[in-house]
Write a protein that holds these residues in place. Structure first.
Motif, PDB file in Angstrom:
ATOM      1  N   ASP A 115     -46.616  -2.671 -20.953  1.00  0.00           N
ATOM      2  CA  ASP A 115     -47.986  -2.747 -20.458  1.00  0.00           C
ATOM      3  C   ASP A 115     -48.814  -1.725 -21.244  1.00  0.00           C
ATOM      4  O   ASP A 115     -48.530  -0.528 -21.213  1.00  0.00           O
ATOM      5  CB  ASP A 115     -48.010  -2.446 -18.960  1.00  0.00           C
ATOM      6  CG  ASP A 115     -49.372  -2.671 -18.322  1.00  0.00           C
ATOM      7  OD1 ASP A 115     -50.400  -2.346 -18.962  1.00  0.00           O
ATOM      8  OD2 ASP A 115     -49.424  -3.166 -17.189  1.00  0.00           O
ATOM      9  N   LEU A 116     -49.848  -2.197 -21.930  1.00  0.00           N
ATOM     10  CA  LEU A 116     -50.643  -1.313 -22.774  1.00  0.00           C
ATOM     11  C   LEU A 116     -51.490  -0.342 -21.963  1.00  0.00           C
ATOM     12  O   LEU A 116     -51.981   0.659 -22.507  1.00  0.00           O
ATOM     13  CB  LEU A 116     -51.540  -2.134 -23.687  1.00  0.00           C
ATOM     14  CG  LEU A 116     -50.810  -2.951 -24.761  1.00  0.00           C
ATOM     15  CD1 LEU A 116     -51.796  -3.820 -25.527  1.00  0.00           C
ATOM     16  CD2 LEU A 116     -50.049  -2.035 -25.713  1.00  0.00           C
ATOM     17  N   PRO A 157     -47.116  -7.742 -33.831  1.00  0.00           N
ATOM     18  CA  PRO A 157     -48.467  -7.248 -33.556  1.00  0.00           C
ATOM     19  C   PRO A 157     -49.162  -7.969 -32.413  1.00  0.00           C
ATOM     20  O   PRO A 157     -50.256  -7.590 -32.001  1.00  0.00           O
ATOM     21  CB  PRO A 157     -49.194  -7.512 -34.874  1.00  0.00           C
ATOM     22  CG  PRO A 157     -48.500  -8.721 -35.434  1.00  0.00           C
ATOM     23  CD  PRO A 157     -47.055  -8.561 -35.056  1.00  0.00           C
ATOM     24  N   THR A 158     -48.529  -9.018 -31.883  1.00  0.00           N
ATOM     25  CA  THR A 158     -49.141  -9.885 -30.888  1.00  0.00           C
ATOM     26  C   THR A 158     -49.530  -9.127 -29.624  1.00  0.00           C
ATOM     27  O   THR A 158     -48.839  -8.186 -29.202  1.00  0.00           O
ATOM     28  CB  THR A 158     -48.139 -10.987 -30.504  1.00  0.00           C
ATOM     29  OG1 THR A 158     -47.539 -11.499 -31.673  1.00  0.00           O
ATOM     30  CG2 THR A 158     -48.811 -12.096 -29.735  1.00  0.00           C
ATOM     31  N   LEU A 159     -50.617  -9.551 -29.007  1.00  0.00           N
ATOM     32  CA  LEU A 159     -51.007  -9.090 -27.683  1.00  0.00           C
ATOM     33  C   LEU A 159     -51.003 -10.295 -26.750  1.00  0.00           C
ATOM     34  O   LEU A 159     -51.576 -11.336 -27.075  1.00  0.00           O
ATOM     35  CB  LEU A 159     -52.391  -8.440 -27.717  1.00  0.00           C
ATOM     36  CG  LEU A 159     -52.886  -7.779 -26.424  1.00  0.00           C
ATOM     37  CD1 LEU A 159     -53.796  -6.598 -26.750  1.00  0.00           C
ATOM     38  CD2 LEU A 159     -53.626  -8.753 -25.516  1.00  0.00           C
ATOM     39  N   VAL A 160     -50.331 -10.155 -25.618  1.00  0.00           N
ATOM     40  CA  VAL A 160     -50.249 -11.217 -24.617  1.00  0.00           C
ATOM     41  C   VAL A 160     -51.019 -10.764 -23.381  1.00  0.00           C
ATOM     42  O   VAL A 160     -50.941  -9.590 -22.991  1.00  0.00           O
ATOM     43  CB  VAL A 160     -48.783 -11.524 -24.259  1.00  0.00           C
ATOM     44  CG1 VAL A 160     -48.685 -12.511 -23.100  1.00  0.00           C
ATOM     45  CG2 VAL A 160     -48.046 -12.069 -25.484  1.00  0.00           C
ATOM     46  N   THR A 161     -51.767 -11.677 -22.790  1.00  0.00           N
ATOM     47  CA  THR A 161     -52.453 -11.359 -21.540  1.00  0.00           C
ATOM     48  C   THR A 161     -51.915 -12.234 -20.414  1.00  0.00           C
ATOM     49  O   THR A 161     -51.604 -13.402 -20.610  1.00  0.00           O
ATOM     50  CB  THR A 161     -53.974 -11.558 -21.640  1.00  0.00           C
ATOM     51  OG1 THR A 161     -54.265 -12.905 -22.019  1.00  0.00           O
ATOM     52  CG2 THR A 161     -54.581 -10.594 -22.645  1.00  0.00           C
ATOM     53  N   ALA A 162     -51.812 -11.627 -19.243  1.00  0.00           N
ATOM     54  CA  ALA A 162     -51.514 -12.351 -18.008  1.00  0.00           C
ATOM     55  C   ALA A 162     -52.686 -12.096 -17.075  1.00  0.00           C
ATOM     56  O   ALA A 162     -52.872 -10.970 -16.591  1.00  0.00           O
ATOM     57  CB  ALA A 162     -50.215 -11.872 -17.388  1.00  0.00           C
ATOM     58  N   THR A 163     -53.502 -13.115 -16.856  1.00  0.00           N
ATOM     59  CA  THR A 163     -54.670 -13.003 -15.997  1.00  0.00           C
ATOM     60  C   THR A 163     -54.315 -13.567 -14.624  1.00  0.00           C
ATOM     61  O   THR A 163     -53.958 -14.743 -14.504  1.00  0.00           O
ATOM     62  CB  THR A 163     -55.859 -13.768 -16.593  1.00  0.00           C
ATOM     63  OG1 THR A 163     -56.126 -13.259 -17.907  1.00  0.00           O
ATOM     64  CG2 THR A 163     -57.102 -13.600 -15.743  1.00  0.00           C
ATOM     65  N   LEU A 203     -53.357  -8.182 -17.177  1.00  0.00           N
ATOM     66  CA  LEU A 203     -52.346  -7.355 -17.823  1.00  0.00           C
ATOM     67  C   LEU A 203     -52.441  -7.552 -19.326  1.00  0.00           C
ATOM     68  O   LEU A 203     -52.423  -8.680 -19.816  1.00  0.00           O
ATOM     69  CB  LEU A 203     -50.950  -7.745 -17.340  1.00  0.00           C
ATOM     70  CG  LEU A 203     -50.707  -7.761 -15.834  1.00  0.00           C
ATOM     71  CD1 LEU A 203     -49.269  -8.186 -15.542  1.00  0.00           C
ATOM     72  CD2 LEU A 203     -51.016  -6.414 -15.206  1.00  0.00           C
ATOM     73  N   ARG A 204     -52.556  -6.451 -20.067  1.00  0.00           N
ATOM     74  CA  ARG A 204     -52.535  -6.492 -21.535  1.00  0.00           C
ATOM     75  C   ARG A 204     -51.145  -6.037 -21.972  1.00  0.00           C
ATOM     76  O   ARG A 204     -50.752  -4.894 -21.721  1.00  0.00           O
ATOM     77  CB  ARG A 204     -53.614  -5.592 -22.126  1.00  0.00           C
ATOM     78  CG  ARG A 204     -55.019  -5.964 -21.697  1.00  0.00           C
ATOM     79  CD  ARG A 204     -56.063  -5.171 -22.481  1.00  0.00           C
ATOM     80  NE  ARG A 204     -55.719  -3.754 -22.536  1.00  0.00           N
ATOM     81  CZ  ARG A 204     -55.821  -2.995 -23.635  1.00  0.00           C
ATOM     82  NH1 ARG A 204     -56.244  -3.518 -24.777  1.00  0.00           N
ATOM     83  NH2 ARG A 204     -55.511  -1.715 -23.588  1.00  0.00           N
ATOM     84  N   LEU A 205     -50.411  -6.928 -22.614  1.00  0.00           N
ATOM     85  CA  LEU A 205     -48.986  -6.739 -22.827  1.00  0.00           C
ATOM     86  C   LEU A 205     -48.618  -6.797 -24.304  1.00  0.00           C
ATOM     87  O   LEU A 205     -49.063  -7.698 -25.025  1.00  0.00           O
ATOM     88  CB  LEU A 205     -48.212  -7.819 -22.061  1.00  0.00           C
ATOM     89  CG  LEU A 205     -48.555  -7.948 -20.573  1.00  0.00           C
ATOM     90  CD1 LEU A 205     -47.875  -9.180 -19.983  1.00  0.00           C
ATOM     91  CD2 LEU A 205     -48.157  -6.687 -19.813  1.00  0.00           C
TER      92      LEU A 205
END
Length: 252
Positions: free
Chosen positions: A59-60, A136-142, A241-243
């Motif tokens: 979690d960023l 480098p990917t960023l995954v979001t869970a909204t 969540l910025r992952l």
């Protein structure tokens, strides 16, 4: 570019019918210790029991939070697979080390695809044990917390206004999931009881792409309309969540 195309074999299998979104609060400074243990001991050994380890993330916005996604073909298989793993020799050998990093592991959403084609596709083969390079990917869970079930109109609204605005701003969905209504068939691992949510997963090639997405949303009249209506329909503010995927995360 499909972010999942970075998975080495580029192979897809069907989406799981049941997905856990698991958020663990850890002791200060212990997240990398747990990730190293998890990626060495708990990936293939869980999948050998019939479940999918879909993604592991830092979690960023919280250095003490580890987030991961686990999938199952159905609730019956979930109960059987969890029993086999947590009563098995691998967990017995490493559970004390894992638990030594943890403060709380009960923040779990039990989910299912919101509709046909909205599930989380199982990615192909992940990097091998010992891999260290971080994508480098960023995954979001909204996470949208609902006053009523998603089936009571919110899902239709989301797919009519919210999802198109997000896609137009550069965030196609990896999956759209809603609360699985069936009772937790493995009470040894609690889930959020009574939760009513819609969870949208998206992925960006890097943080710069995510920043461009946010800038596009800020300029979008469609998003202003959709987000205002969405906020009015929810029981609490949207949780995002910025992952950052770990070295062995299949979603990468």
């Amino acid at each position: 570019m499909d972010v999942l195309e970075t998975v080495p074999t580029r192979r897809r299998t069907a989406a799981d019918a049941v997905v856990e979104l698991r958020q663990y609060t850890l002791k200060p400074g212990s997240r990398d210790t747990l990730i190293d243990l998890f990626e060495r001991e708990f990936v293939e050994t869980q999948e050998a029991e019939g479940m999918s380890v879909l993604g592991q993330f830092r979690d960023l916005d919280d250095p003490e939070r580890f987030v991961w996604l686990r999938g199952f073909p159905d609730m019956t298989t979930r109960a059987r697979s969890l029993t086999a793993f947590y009563d098995g020799p691998v967990w017995a050998a490493h559970r004390d080390a894992a638990r030594a990093t943890m403060v709380d592991t009960d923040d779990v959403l039990l989910l299912r695809p919101a509709g046909p084609g909205m599930g989380l596709r199982r990615p192909g083969t992940r990097p091998p044990v010992g891999a260290a390079a971080l994508p480098p990917t960023l995954v979001t869970a909204t996470i949208c917390h609902l006053d009523a079930s998603a089936e009571d109109g919110f899902l239709a609204f989301h797919q009519r206004l919210v999802d198109p605005a997000l896609r137009a701003a550069g965030a196609p969905a990896l999956a759209t999931l809603v609360t699985e209504p069936a009772a937790n068939g493995y009470p040894r691992l609690p889930v959020r009881e009574g939760a009513r949510v819609l969870v949208r997963l998206a992925a960006f090639l890097d943080r710069a792409a995510y920043d461009r997405h946010l800038a596009a949303l800020a300029r979008s009249p469609a998003w202003r309309l959709a987000s205002a209506e969405m906020d009015a329909a929810l029981s609490r503010p949207v949780e995002t969540l910025r992952l950052a995927p770990t070295a062995r995360s299949a979603i990468r």
